[in-house]
Design a protein around this motif. Structure first.
Motif, mmCIF file in Angstrom:
data_model
loop_
_atom_site.group_PDB
_atom_site.id
_atom_site.type_symbol
_atom_site.label_atom_id
_atom_site.label_comp_id
_atom_site.label_asym_id
_atom_site.label_seq_id
_atom_site.Cartn_x
_atom_site.Cartn_y
_atom_site.Cartn_z
ATOM 1 N N ASN A 1 0.859 -1.291 0.088
ATOM 2 C CA ASN A 1 -0.192 -0.049 0.023
ATOM 3 C C ASN A 1 0.750 1.261 -0.019
ATOM 4 O O ASN A 1 1.972 1.090 0.025
ATOM 5 C CB ASN A 1 -1.027 -0.047 1.319
ATOM 6 N N TYR A 2 0.220 2.346 0.002
ATOM 7 C CA TYR A 2 1.226 3.721 -0.192
ATOM 8 C C TYR A 2 1.869 3.833 1.070
ATOM 9 O O TYR A 2 3.257 4.224 0.916
ATOM 10 C CB TYR A 2 0.361 4.646 -0.433
ATOM 11 N N GLU B 1 3.486 1.661 3.003
ATOM 12 C CA GLU B 1 4.730 0.654 2.967
ATOM 13 C C GLU B 1 5.649 1.127 1.937
ATOM 14 O O GLU B 1 6.789 0.909 2.170
ATOM 15 C CB GLU B 1 4.190 -0.612 2.575
#
Length: 137
Positions: free
Chosen positions: A72-73, A75
């Motif tokens: 996801n963003y 991470e």
């Protein structure tokens, strides 16, 4: 007028080159990021756009397309932020730019030339002491 613009452009590129010359050389290091994806240093580009001196640290991440499907963003941004703090900041030396841009690319690309066949991501940070603060474009 054209001669005046050329002189300004030459001065700006001279400032960027001088700042590049001040980057502190360090031994090559094995890079690790929170996601675990393999990353290696590619190049540093110094320039001076309207927002001030910018140090661009470009990294290769050959498995980036697969990681983009899973991360996801937050991470992905953790990987970029980690590279800013652990790799870029120690190399700035006396030349503290207004902005540090960290980019990951699945393959080498020419700076500034878009390549729709190569996955690329980047984020901008403001160096503050020993940390990198995210900067919205």
């Amino acid at each position: 007028m054209i001669a005046r613009l050329s002189a300004c452009a030459a001065l700006a590129s001279g400032v960027a080159f001088a700042a590049f010359a001040e980057l502190s050389p360090l031994e090559a290091q094995e890079l690790s990021v929170p996601s675990g994806q393999p990353v290696e240093f590619f190049e540093t580009v110094m320039d001076q756009p309207a927002m001030g001196l910018t140090a661009r640290f470009r990294f290769l991440a050959p498995e980036l397309p697969a990681y983009l499907e899973r991360l996801n963003y937050e991470e992905l941004e953790a990987d970029l932020s980690s590279l800013c703090v652990s790799y870029a900041l120690p190399r700035l030396g006396a030349s503290v730019p207004a902005m540090v841009v960290i980019s990951l690319s699945a393959a080498p690309t020419e700076f500034g030339a878009p390549d729709p066949d190569v996955a690329q991501v980047f984020e901008a940070y403001r160096p503050v002491g020993e940390t990198c603060e995210w900067e919205a474009f």
